[in-house]
Design an enzyme around this catalytic site. Structure first.
Site, PDB file in Angstrom:
ATOM      1  N   GLU A  44     -20.448 -20.742   4.043  1.00 51.15           N
ATOM      2  CA  GLU A  44     -19.812 -21.653   2.883  1.00 51.15           C
ATOM      3  C   GLU A  44     -19.760 -22.916   3.920  1.00 51.15           C
ATOM      4  O   GLU A  44     -19.938 -23.873   2.725  1.00 51.15           O
ATOM      5  CB  GLU A  44     -18.032 -20.989   2.968  1.00 51.15           C
ATOM      6  CG  GLU A  44     -17.992 -20.242   2.475  1.00 51.15           C
ATOM      7  CD  GLU A  44     -16.674 -19.777   2.304  1.00 51.15           C
ATOM      8  OE1 GLU A  44     -15.589 -20.645   1.756  1.00 51.15           O
ATOM      9  OE2 GLU A  44     -16.237 -18.464   2.110  1.00 51.15           O
ATOM     10  N   LYS A  71     -10.964 -23.030   0.720  1.00 50.83           N
ATOM     11  CA  LYS A  71     -11.613 -24.527   0.917  1.00 50.83           C
ATOM     12  C   LYS A  71     -12.724 -24.977  -0.307  1.00 50.83           C
ATOM     13  O   LYS A  71     -12.159 -26.870  -0.089  1.00 50.83           O
ATOM     14  CB  LYS A  71     -12.762 -24.130   2.015  1.00 50.83           C
ATOM     15  CG  LYS A  71     -12.468 -23.523   3.791  1.00 50.83           C
ATOM     16  CD  LYS A  71     -12.372 -23.971   4.259  1.00 50.83           C
ATOM     17  CE  LYS A  71     -14.201 -22.958   4.705  1.00 50.83           C
ATOM     18  NZ  LYS A  71     -14.625 -23.410   6.576  1.00 50.83           N
ATOM     19  N   HIS A 118     -22.539 -26.678   2.220  1.00 54.19           N
ATOM     20  CA  HIS A 118     -21.555 -28.414   2.274  1.00 54.19           C
ATOM     21  C   HIS A 118     -22.620 -29.557   2.513  1.00 54.19           C
ATOM     22  O   HIS A 118     -23.049 -30.072   2.099  1.00 54.19           O
ATOM     23  CB  HIS A 118     -20.646 -28.041   3.144  1.00 54.19           C
ATOM     24  CG  HIS A 118     -19.486 -27.501   2.285  1.00 54.19           C
ATOM     25  ND1 HIS A 118     -18.796 -28.502   1.089  1.00 54.19           N
ATOM     26  CD2 HIS A 118     -18.360 -26.836   1.958  1.00 54.19           C
ATOM     27  CE1 HIS A 118     -17.904 -27.682   0.922  1.00 54.19           C
ATOM     28  NE2 HIS A 118     -17.919 -26.765   1.516  1.00 54.19           N
TER      29      HIS A 118
HETATM   30  P1  NAD Z   1     -16.135 -13.256   7.966  1.00 55.80           P
HETATM   31  O1  NAD Z   1     -17.663 -13.229   6.877  1.00 55.80           O
HETATM   32  O2  NAD Z   1     -15.008 -13.181   8.977  1.00 55.80           O
HETATM   33  O3  NAD Z   1     -15.278 -11.624   7.108  1.00 55.80           O
HETATM   34  C1  NAD Z   1     -15.049 -11.375   6.090  1.00 55.80           C
HETATM   35  C2  NAD Z   1     -14.101 -10.257   5.422  1.00 55.80           C
HETATM   36  O4  NAD Z   1     -14.098 -10.035   4.383  1.00 55.80           O
HETATM   37  C3  NAD Z   1     -14.924  -8.900   6.080  1.00 55.80           C
HETATM   38  O5  NAD Z   1     -14.001  -8.397   6.948  1.00 55.80           O
HETATM   39  C4  NAD Z   1     -15.314  -7.976   5.307  1.00 55.80           C
HETATM   40  O6  NAD Z   1     -16.173  -6.730   5.282  1.00 55.80           O
HETATM   41  C5  NAD Z   1     -14.277  -8.552   3.975  1.00 55.80           C
HETATM   42  N1  NAD Z   1     -14.865  -8.379   2.657  1.00 55.80           N
HETATM   43  C6  NAD Z   1     -16.069  -8.771   2.402  1.00 55.80           C
HETATM   44  N2  NAD Z   1     -16.489  -8.541   0.588  1.00 55.80           N
HETATM   45  C7  NAD Z   1     -15.591  -7.948   0.255  1.00 55.80           C
HETATM   46  C8  NAD Z   1     -15.025  -6.601  -1.102  1.00 55.80           C
HETATM   47  N3  NAD Z   1     -15.310  -7.296  -1.636  1.00 55.80           N
HETATM   48  N4  NAD Z   1     -13.699  -6.665  -0.299  1.00 55.80           N
HETATM   49  C9  NAD Z   1     -12.979  -6.629   0.814  1.00 55.80           C
HETATM   50  N5  NAD Z   1     -13.660  -6.801   2.259  1.00 55.80           N
HETATM   51  C10 NAD Z   1     -14.375  -7.661   1.412  1.00 55.80           C
HETATM   52  O7  NAD Z   1     -15.276 -13.847   7.165  1.00 55.80           O
HETATM   53  P2  NAD Z   1     -14.202 -15.216   8.160  1.00 55.80           P
HETATM   54  O8  NAD Z   1     -15.182 -16.393   8.788  1.00 55.80           O
HETATM   55  O9  NAD Z   1     -13.260 -14.910   8.772  1.00 55.80           O
HETATM   56  O10 NAD Z   1     -13.678 -16.281   6.687  1.00 55.80           O
HETATM   57  C11 NAD Z   1     -13.124 -15.867   6.008  1.00 55.80           C
HETATM   58  C12 NAD Z   1     -12.338 -17.344   4.715  1.00 55.80           C
HETATM   59  O11 NAD Z   1     -11.823 -17.608   5.197  1.00 55.80           O
HETATM   60  C13 NAD Z   1     -13.856 -17.312   4.098  1.00 55.80           C
HETATM   61  O12 NAD Z   1     -13.660 -17.801   2.801  1.00 55.80           O
HETATM   62  C14 NAD Z   1     -13.489 -18.820   5.180  1.00 55.80           C
HETATM   63  O13 NAD Z   1     -14.270 -20.357   3.797  1.00 55.80           O
HETATM   64  C15 NAD Z   1     -11.820 -19.020   5.180  1.00 55.80           C
HETATM   65  N6  NAD Z   1     -11.933 -20.515   6.164  1.00 55.80           N
HETATM   66  C16 NAD Z   1     -11.016 -21.107   6.055  1.00 55.80           C
HETATM   67  C17 NAD Z   1     -10.397 -22.038   6.699  1.00 55.80           C
HETATM   68  C18 NAD Z   1      -9.650 -23.144   6.271  1.00 55.80           C
HETATM   69  O14 NAD Z   1      -9.499 -23.910   7.192  1.00 55.80           O
HETATM   70  N7  NAD Z   1      -9.407 -22.765   5.605  1.00 55.80           N
HETATM   71  C19 NAD Z   1     -11.303 -22.139   7.975  1.00 55.80           C
HETATM   72  C20 NAD Z   1     -12.160 -20.908   8.088  1.00 55.80           C
HETATM   73  C21 NAD Z   1     -12.171 -19.980   7.515  1.00 55.80           C
END
Ligand code: NAD
Length: 339
Positions: free
Chosen positions: A202, A132, A206
């Protein structure tokens, strides 16, 4: 990436997909893939382990294992528990064609480090992220040559915003001779913040008085205390969002003309407002007008992130097959619909 092409029951070529990060978005991604004929989930990884089966993993089993035991590494007989899940997985899974990086970008260069691991281990294929922040996308853009030489086609900023809405802005811009503003406003409703911990952390980063580093270091109890103060609502304005650099690079408008903000309700599945992008510009006849693209209120954040991510993965596969490597953004490539 292997030269051997797998075909599904409908004889469509099948892309073997990995999902790195199995939290809110990773699990939704597995569900999105389940009915697809052109893509198959073959591996998933979280912080404590990974599961890999070249013939395909059952999304429901992966999800129930993760939710009941805390890691897909417990999935019998395909799971492995390890604290180095990404590195080990890349090393054993040369048959994976493409990965969706559904990982937290905490710290702000985490996804860049992951991309470097793929390069170091000599993996070739397609990577897609839903990253993002502007500064995070800029770090990745600097890796263009490295990715290109490594034979990786990397699609960045391919979630909802940046992603779907940035691509919509690019399309809307075509009616104008000059773009005056691109205004993205998102509404997100989730039942509880624990389902999307990284997304919420995240977002907090902001808010005035917070940074990526302070948000990363917040305990769950501190996040809950903050959400209690705001009744579960996060209001975000003038966010550092990569839609700006992506639209600037695509030649649409200078980044200062792009603004992103929104409201996240962490206690209610109903969206607090309709997500939309407004693109204002001047036509060749001198008329000033605004195109508005509004997402349906029934579509969840997960649907609007994971759908585009795989659409861009498919587009990335086509580039990769043509020998086109390096990094591309959601504003320069049209996503392909995955059947
Ligand atoms: P979350 O916290 O629900 O899950 C994160 C996952 O990553 C967990 O399964 C965790 O075990 C794993 N993880 C963490 N560190 C790790 C590592 N070193 N090795 C392997 N796995 C690891 O995350 P989420 O809420 O699903 O968000 C994921 C990403 O998506 C975030 O960066 C978020 O900003 C992004 N996102 C983007 C948009 C968009 O529109 N562009 C919208 C929503 C979320």
């Amino acid at each position: 990436m292997s030269g051997k092409q797998v075909t599904g029951s409908s004889n469509l070529p099948v892309t073997r997909v990995g999902v790195l990060g199995f939290g809110g978005l990773g699990q939704a991604a597995a569900k999105v893939l389940a009915p697809k004929q052109e893509m198959r989930l073959v591996t998933a990884a979280d912080k404590h382990g990974y599961a890999y089966c070249a013939d395909g993993l059952d999304a429901s089993l992966c999800i129930s294992t993760y939710q009941s035991q805390g890691s897909v590494g417990y999935l019998e007989p395909f799971g492995k528990l390890t604290t180095e899940s990404i590195e080990e997985l890349i090393a054993v899974s040369s048959l994976v064609d493409g990965y969706f990086l559904a990982l937290p970008n905490l710290p702000n260069d985490f996804i860049t480090t992951v991309a470097k691991q793929f390069i170091k281990l000599g993996w070739r294929g397609v990577l897609v992220d839903a990253i993002k922040r502007t500064s995070a996308v800029e770090q990745l853009l600097e890796m263009h040559e490295e990715l290109s030489e490594a034979g990786i086609t990397y699609m960045t900023g391919c979630g909802a915003t940046p992603g779907l809405l940035t691509a919509a802005a690019t399309l809307a811009a075509q009616s104008y001779a000059e773009i005056h503003s691109v205004e993205i406003t998102f509404g997100v409703g989730i039942a509880n913040w624990e389902a999307y911990r990284a997304t919420i952390r995240e977002d907090i980063a902001h808010m005035p008085g917070y940074s990526v580093e302070t948000a990363r270091l917040m305990t769950d109890a501190e996040v809950e205390a903050l959400l209690d103060q705001t009744n579960g609502i996060l209001k975000l304005e003038n966010m550092e969002h990569a839609d700006d650099v992506m639209l600037e690079l695509a030649g649409i408008c200078p980044r200062e003309r792009v603004t992103v903000g929104g409201v996240v309700d962490t206690r209610n599945l109903k969206k607090p407002l309709s997500t939309n992008v407004k693109v204002t510009g001047r036509t060749f006849e001198g008329k000033i007008s605004t195109h508005t693209f509004t997402l349906g209120d029934e579509t969840s954040m997960a649907a609007n992130v994971c759908g585009p991510a795989f659409g861009y993965l498919k587009a990335g596969m086509q580039l990769h097959k043509r020998g086109i490597h390096g990094i591309f953004t959601a504003a320069e490539i049209m996503p392909q619909f995955v059947r």
